[in-house]
Design an enzyme around this catalytic site. Structure first.
Site, PDB file in Angstrom:
ATOM      1  N   ASN A   1     -12.996  -5.343 -29.501  1.00 34.14           N
ATOM      2  CA  ASN A   1     -12.798  -5.416 -28.054  1.00 34.14           C
ATOM      3  C   ASN A   1     -12.288  -4.042 -27.584  1.00 34.14           C
ATOM      4  O   ASN A   1     -11.230  -3.587 -28.034  1.00 34.14           O
ATOM      5  CB  ASN A   1     -11.783  -6.522 -27.755  1.00 34.14           C
ATOM      6  CG  ASN A   1     -11.486  -6.647 -26.279  1.00 34.14           C
ATOM      7  OD1 ASN A   1     -11.305  -5.653 -25.587  1.00 34.14           O
ATOM      8  ND2 ASN A   1     -11.414  -7.867 -25.785  1.00 34.14           N
TER       9      ASN A   1
ATOM     10  N   HIS B   1      -9.006  -1.937 -24.019  1.00 35.44           N
ATOM     11  CA  HIS B   1      -7.854  -1.029 -23.900  1.00 35.44           C
ATOM     12  C   HIS B   1      -8.265   0.422 -23.692  1.00 35.44           C
ATOM     13  O   HIS B   1      -7.489   1.210 -23.154  1.00 35.44           O
ATOM     14  CB  HIS B   1      -6.973  -1.119 -25.146  1.00 35.44           C
ATOM     15  CG  HIS B   1      -6.061  -2.309 -25.157  1.00 35.44           C
ATOM     16  ND1 HIS B   1      -6.078  -3.294 -24.204  1.00 35.44           N
ATOM     17  CD2 HIS B   1      -5.073  -2.663 -26.020  1.00 35.44           C
ATOM     18  CE1 HIS B   1      -5.161  -4.205 -24.482  1.00 35.44           C
ATOM     19  NE2 HIS B   1      -4.538  -3.840 -25.583  1.00 35.44           N
TER      20      HIS B   1
ATOM     21  N   HIS C   1     -14.063  -7.659 -21.670  1.00 28.33           N
ATOM     22  CA  HIS C   1     -13.679  -8.706 -20.721  1.00 28.33           C
ATOM     23  C   HIS C   1     -13.786  -8.119 -19.316  1.00 28.33           C
ATOM     24  O   HIS C   1     -12.995  -7.241 -18.946  1.00 28.33           O
ATOM     25  CB  HIS C   1     -12.243  -9.151 -21.032  1.00 28.33           C
ATOM     26  CG  HIS C   1     -11.755 -10.301 -20.205  1.00 28.33           C
ATOM     27  ND1 HIS C   1     -10.552 -10.910 -20.445  1.00 28.33           N
ATOM     28  CD2 HIS C   1     -12.297 -10.949 -19.152  1.00 28.33           C
ATOM     29  CE1 HIS C   1     -10.364 -11.888 -19.562  1.00 28.33           C
ATOM     30  NE2 HIS C   1     -11.423 -11.923 -18.759  1.00 28.33           N
TER      31      HIS C   1
ATOM     32  N   ARG D   1     -12.827  -8.630 -16.048  1.00 28.20           N
ATOM     33  CA  ARG D   1     -11.896  -9.489 -15.313  1.00 28.20           C
ATOM     34  C   ARG D   1     -12.205  -9.449 -13.824  1.00 28.20           C
ATOM     35  O   ARG D   1     -12.708  -8.453 -13.304  1.00 28.20           O
ATOM     36  CB  ARG D   1     -10.449  -9.032 -15.553  1.00 28.20           C
ATOM     37  CG  ARG D   1      -9.985  -9.183 -16.991  1.00 28.20           C
ATOM     38  CD  ARG D   1      -8.523  -8.816 -17.116  1.00 28.20           C
ATOM     39  NE  ARG D   1      -7.684  -9.879 -16.604  1.00 28.20           N
ATOM     40  CZ  ARG D   1      -7.007 -10.745 -17.369  1.00 28.20           C
ATOM     41  NH1 ARG D   1      -7.046 -10.655 -18.680  1.00 28.20           N
ATOM     42  NH2 ARG D   1      -6.289 -11.689 -16.821  1.00 28.20           N
TER      43      ARG D   1
ATOM     44  N   ARG E   1      -9.247  -4.854 -13.804  1.00 30.26           N
ATOM     45  CA  ARG E   1      -8.119  -3.991 -14.156  1.00 30.26           C
ATOM     46  C   ARG E   1      -8.468  -2.988 -15.262  1.00 30.26           C
ATOM     47  O   ARG E   1      -7.828  -1.970 -15.397  1.00 30.26           O
ATOM     48  CB  ARG E   1      -6.909  -4.824 -14.557  1.00 30.26           C
ATOM     49  CG  ARG E   1      -7.062  -5.535 -15.872  1.00 30.26           C
ATOM     50  CD  ARG E   1      -5.750  -6.135 -16.328  1.00 30.26           C
ATOM     51  NE  ARG E   1      -5.345  -7.264 -15.524  1.00 30.26           N
ATOM     52  CZ  ARG E   1      -4.547  -8.237 -15.990  1.00 30.26           C
ATOM     53  NH1 ARG E   1      -4.067  -8.172 -17.215  1.00 30.26           N
ATOM     54  NH2 ARG E   1      -4.236  -9.253 -15.234  1.00 30.26           N
TER      55      ARG E   1
ATOM     56  N   GLU F   1     -16.690 -11.316 -22.426  1.00 31.93           N
ATOM     57  CA  GLU F   1     -15.631 -12.305 -22.144  1.00 31.93           C
ATOM     58  C   GLU F   1     -15.497 -12.433 -20.653  1.00 31.93           C
ATOM     59  O   GLU F   1     -15.490 -11.409 -19.942  1.00 31.93           O
ATOM     60  CB  GLU F   1     -14.309 -11.759 -22.670  1.00 31.93           C
ATOM     61  CG  GLU F   1     -13.818 -12.398 -23.910  1.00 31.93           C
ATOM     62  CD  GLU F   1     -12.463 -11.812 -24.272  1.00 31.93           C
ATOM     63  OE1 GLU F   1     -11.560 -11.746 -23.423  1.00 31.93           O
ATOM     64  OE2 GLU F   1     -12.343 -11.400 -25.421  1.00 31.93           O
TER      65      GLU F   1
ATOM     66  N   THR G   1      -5.150 -12.582 -22.057  1.00 29.84           N
ATOM     67  CA  THR G   1      -5.472 -14.002 -22.020  1.00 29.84           C
ATOM     68  C   THR G   1      -4.354 -14.768 -22.735  1.00 29.84           C
ATOM     69  O   THR G   1      -4.003 -14.424 -23.855  1.00 29.84           O
ATOM     70  CB  THR G   1      -6.812 -14.258 -22.753  1.00 29.84           C
ATOM     71  OG1 THR G   1      -7.737 -13.258 -22.337  1.00 29.84           O
ATOM     72  CG2 THR G   1      -7.355 -15.634 -22.443  1.00 29.84           C
TER      73      THR G   1
ATOM     74  N   GLU H   1     -14.385 -20.121 -29.868  1.00 26.85           N
ATOM     75  CA  GLU H   1     -13.558 -19.060 -30.446  1.00 26.85           C
ATOM     76  C   GLU H   1     -12.154 -19.623 -30.565  1.00 26.85           C
ATOM     77  O   GLU H   1     -11.528 -19.980 -29.560  1.00 26.85           O
ATOM     78  CB  GLU H   1     -13.554 -17.798 -29.575  1.00 26.85           C
ATOM     79  CG  GLU H   1     -12.668 -16.716 -30.212  1.00 26.85           C
ATOM     80  CD  GLU H   1     -12.609 -15.416 -29.411  1.00 26.85           C
ATOM     81  OE1 GLU H   1     -13.610 -15.051 -28.768  1.00 26.85           O
ATOM     82  OE2 GLU H   1     -11.544 -14.781 -29.457  1.00 26.85           O
TER      83      GLU H   1
ATOM     84  N   HIS I   1      -7.581 -13.100 -31.186  1.00 26.40           N
ATOM     85  CA  HIS I   1      -6.427 -12.884 -30.317  1.00 26.40           C
ATOM     86  C   HIS I   1      -5.187 -12.617 -31.153  1.00 26.40           C
ATOM     87  O   HIS I   1      -4.767 -13.464 -31.927  1.00 26.40           O
ATOM     88  CB  HIS I   1      -6.156 -14.023 -29.338  1.00 26.40           C
ATOM     89  CG  HIS I   1      -5.545 -13.506 -28.068  1.00 26.40           C
ATOM     90  ND1 HIS I   1      -4.239 -13.086 -28.000  1.00 26.40           N
ATOM     91  CD2 HIS I   1      -6.079 -13.270 -26.843  1.00 26.40           C
ATOM     92  CE1 HIS I   1      -3.997 -12.639 -26.779  1.00 26.40           C
ATOM     93  NE2 HIS I   1      -5.089 -12.729 -26.063  1.00 26.40           N
TER      94      HIS I   1
END
Ligand code: PXP
Length: 242
Positions: free
Chosen positions: A7, A10, A43, A45, A49, A70, A101, A151, A191
């Site tokens: 992922n 970041h 993701h 969102r 963000r 995601e 999340t 998941e 996660h």
């Protein structure tokens, strides 16, 4: 052994901190793939963000492995997914104020809405995964609404404060993976996984893919992204020796 999906949200978080173009999650995704990752996760969102629409469009064109989008089950993002056609989507709960999340999706409480979206995705040929807590009722509901994958949320296992608690959380994930597989669902997990917690999860039969972000991107600040991905792959490979 499960495959490693990275992922790269970041990387976009760092870019957004200055509002410029660097570092680019599209560039990061290519480095992850060259280091051996078998999938890229982002993701998108609702509040944008970190990952932006431009990132998802470009990643669709550049990712050579698999792109897992995601997303929350909301109209705007569903439309984007149908247009972009990622290799799969993972439906997650989304709250504006959360840092990441938090829990798994309540499939039982959102069955109708989920069914509608899954049916649209299925017509477009996009497999759907639902991010859930390792819970038998949520697994059954995921099957009923037509998901292809679940998941399993590994956050509580990773955040456990002592070994007893960690063992309990581990067993829940292990049982949930087995039950999902028996019911005919494909199983991913993720996660909170890091360089200490991944190997044990990777040794669970039935799990096809681990989705890992924070630990790898954080480590990349010290050792570079290529090495951080390779080290995480090493954690998965070590599961074969358990
Ligand atoms: N899986 C899901 C559904 C997530 O929401 C996240 C965080 O974006 C991850 C996996 C990766 O979690 P982490 O960044 O803690 O590795």
């Amino acid at each position: 052994m499960p495959q490693l999906a990275i992922n790269v949200d970041h990387i976009a978080t760092i870019r957004q901190a200055r509002g410029g173009a660097e570092p680019d999650p599209v560039h990061a995704a290519a480095i992850c793939e060259l280091a051996g990752a078998k999938g890229i996760v982002v993701h998108l969102r609702e509040d944008r963000r970190h990952i932006q629409d431009r990132d998802v469009h470009l990643l669709r064109q550049t990712v050579k492995t698999r792109l897992n989008l995601e997303m929350a089950n909301v109209k705007e993002i569903v439309e984007i997914a149908l247009e972009i056609k990622p290799d799969m989507i993972t439906l997650v709960p989304e709250k504006r104020k959360e840092l990441t999340t938090e829990g798994g999706l309540d499939v039982i409480g959102n069955a109708k809405k989920l069914q509608k979206t899954i049916s649209k995705m299925s017509k477009a040929g996009i497999p759907v995964s639902i991010f859930i807590d390792p819970d038998a009722e949520q697994i059954k509901a995921s099957l009923e609404v037509g998901a292809t994958y679940v998941e399993l949320h590994t956050g509580r296992y990773c955040d456990a404060e002592n070994e007893k608690e960690r063992d309990q959380e581990f067993r829940l994930i292990e049982q949930a993976a087995e039950l999902s597989f028996e019911k005919g669902l494909r199983v991913n997990a993720g996660h909170g996984l890091d360089y200490r917690t991944t190997t044990r999860i990777a040794a669970i039969p039935f799990i096809e893919e681990l989705s890992i972000g924070h630990a790898v991107i954080a480590r990349s600040a010290f050792v570079g992204l290529d090495q951080a991905v390779r080290e995480m792959q090493g954690c998965i490979d070590r599961a074969g020796r358990i």
